[in-house]
Design an enzyme around this catalytic site. Sequence first.
Site, PDB file in Angstrom:
ATOM      1  N   HIS A  43       0.687  -1.282   0.289  1.00 16.22           N
ATOM      2  CA  HIS A  43       0.006   0.279  -0.086  1.00 16.22           C
ATOM      3  C   HIS A  43       1.301   1.703  -0.282  1.00 16.22           C
ATOM      4  O   HIS A  43       1.823   1.932   0.807  1.00 16.22           O
ATOM      5  CB  HIS A  43      -1.071  -0.269   0.801  1.00 16.22           C
ATOM      6  CG  HIS A  43      -1.485   0.714   1.537  1.00 16.22           C
ATOM      7  ND1 HIS A  43      -1.711   2.177   2.082  1.00 16.22           N
ATOM      8  CD2 HIS A  43      -2.868   1.667   0.519  1.00 16.22           C
ATOM      9  CE1 HIS A  43      -2.354   3.170   2.330  1.00 16.22           C
ATOM     10  NE2 HIS A  43      -3.174   2.346   1.534  1.00 16.22           N
ATOM     11  N   GLU A  70       0.747  -0.268  -4.515  1.00 12.40           N
ATOM     12  CA  GLU A  70      -1.155   0.408  -4.527  1.00 12.40           C
ATOM     13  C   GLU A  70      -0.089   1.913  -4.865  1.00 12.40           C
ATOM     14  O   GLU A  70       0.423   1.966  -3.655  1.00 12.40           O
ATOM     15  CB  GLU A  70      -1.083   0.145  -3.334  1.00 12.40           C
ATOM     16  CG  GLU A  70      -3.482   0.981  -3.954  1.00 12.40           C
ATOM     17  CD  GLU A  70      -3.612   2.575  -3.346  1.00 12.40           C
ATOM     18  OE1 GLU A  70      -4.488   2.474  -2.858  1.00 12.40           O
ATOM     19  OE2 GLU A  70      -2.304   2.511  -2.677  1.00 12.40           O
ATOM     20  N   HIS A  85      -0.865  11.379  -1.868  1.00 12.35           N
ATOM     21  CA  HIS A  85      -2.300  10.255  -1.013  1.00 12.35           C
ATOM     22  C   HIS A  85      -3.119  11.671  -0.615  1.00 12.35           C
ATOM     23  O   HIS A  85      -4.222  12.110  -1.461  1.00 12.35           O
ATOM     24  CB  HIS A  85      -1.633   9.212  -0.271  1.00 12.35           C
ATOM     25  CG  HIS A  85      -3.549   9.434   0.806  1.00 12.35           C
ATOM     26  ND1 HIS A  85      -4.151   9.650   1.793  1.00 12.35           N
ATOM     27  CD2 HIS A  85      -3.978   8.207   0.391  1.00 12.35           C
ATOM     28  CE1 HIS A  85      -5.101   9.065   1.726  1.00 12.35           C
ATOM     29  NE2 HIS A  85      -4.665   7.870   1.525  1.00 12.35           N
TER      30      HIS A  85
HETATM   31  O1  G3P Z   1      -6.183   0.430  -1.913  1.00 10.18           O
HETATM   32  C1  G3P Z   1      -6.727   0.914  -0.531  1.00 10.18           C
HETATM   33  C2  G3P Z   1      -6.170   2.218   0.053  1.00 10.18           C
HETATM   34  O2  G3P Z   1      -5.506   2.968  -0.514  1.00 10.18           O
HETATM   35  C3  G3P Z   1      -8.096   3.369  -0.368  1.00 10.18           C
HETATM   36  O3  G3P Z   1      -7.999   3.880   1.171  1.00 10.18           O
HETATM   37  O4  G3P Z   1      -7.217   6.498   2.308  1.00 10.18           O
HETATM   38  O5  G3P Z   1      -5.654   4.638   1.793  1.00 10.18           O
HETATM   39  O6  G3P Z   1      -5.896   6.007  -0.582  1.00 10.18           O
HETATM   40  P1  G3P Z   1      -6.911   5.305   1.284  1.00 10.18           P
HETATM   41 CA    CA Z   2      -4.911   4.177  -1.663  1.00 10.70          CA
END
Ligand code: G3P
Ligand code: CA
Length: 309
Positions: A43, A70, A85
């Site tokens: 992530h 991700e 983000h």
């Molecule tokens: O990929 C799922 C996750 O990234 C969604 O939440 O806020 O971390 O982008 P966030």
């Molecule tokens: Ca995300």
Amino acid sequence: MFARPVAALATTALGFSALFLPGSAAGTEDATARHRDPVVIAHRGASAYAPENTLAAIDLAARMGFAWVENDVQRTRDGELVVVHDDSLARTTDVEERFPGRAPWKVKDFTAAEIATLDAGSWRGPEWAWARVPTLKEYLNRVDANGQKLLLEIKKPVLYPGIEQDTLRVLGEEGWLDRAHVGHRLVVQSFGADSIKAVHALRPDITTGFLGTPAVADLPAFAAFTDQINPSHTSLSAEYVAAVHALKGPHGRPLRMNTWTVDDAEGAVRVAGFGVDGIITNNPDVVRDAMGRAPGAAGVSVAGRTVVP
Ligand code: G3P
Ligand code: CA
């Protein structure tokens, strides 16, 4: 836990960017297909150990043996797509010091050239001061060079009208819309259902994901345009996972599910027990260990040399 391989990262900063992931479970997993064990997805990169959404974070994920990363994509004032983000640059860069008069430091209010000058690493520690907010183009090229795969999130699409077309344009320009990438190495997801609908309409061959937990009764409508339902782990049950898997998506295959953000072994075992297809985590090593897998990082080859983190 995984110790930061600062020396190894330094080699990447000096240009050792071609990583060849081993043929381990983690290195050959495919987030577009169902597996007995969930795919582990790093992530924002290996973000527990390196500054999120930077090239350092995906390089470290590669060194740890993780194929899937991700990210979050937004757009600058002058139309460049960047990987970050928050819709403000304040948390993860030194923008407040560099541009003190421009609160609240929104991504959309800065040019790509301005953002390129920001320090996107020091907030995680002085050793990361060299890290920058990457453009999507830079990011895609590094994912490719690392032999990795991308779960690309279009972040806050209501702030950026037309970002779906922009994203597809950059993906195409960087060679990510050929059969190999679309078939095995790319998923586009968003919390915005309209955004995912738009991506599906523009490029029906791309695997898509909706971030959220739609009511079971609404799942058939989502299955018309998304291949994945990707919910928070806090909202999950075995029954919900089964309800998702019971439906077929726009490509005629059962819907898949990647859940987020699971950072501890107990949580990973719990959601794996529900039957999820993928686990999105800041601690990919912890989740991998919880799944009982051998570390995929052993024997990673970097520019012809073996690196063991
Ligand atoms: O990929 C799922 C996750 O990234 C969604 O939440 O806020 O971390 O982008 P966030
Ligand atoms: Ca995300």
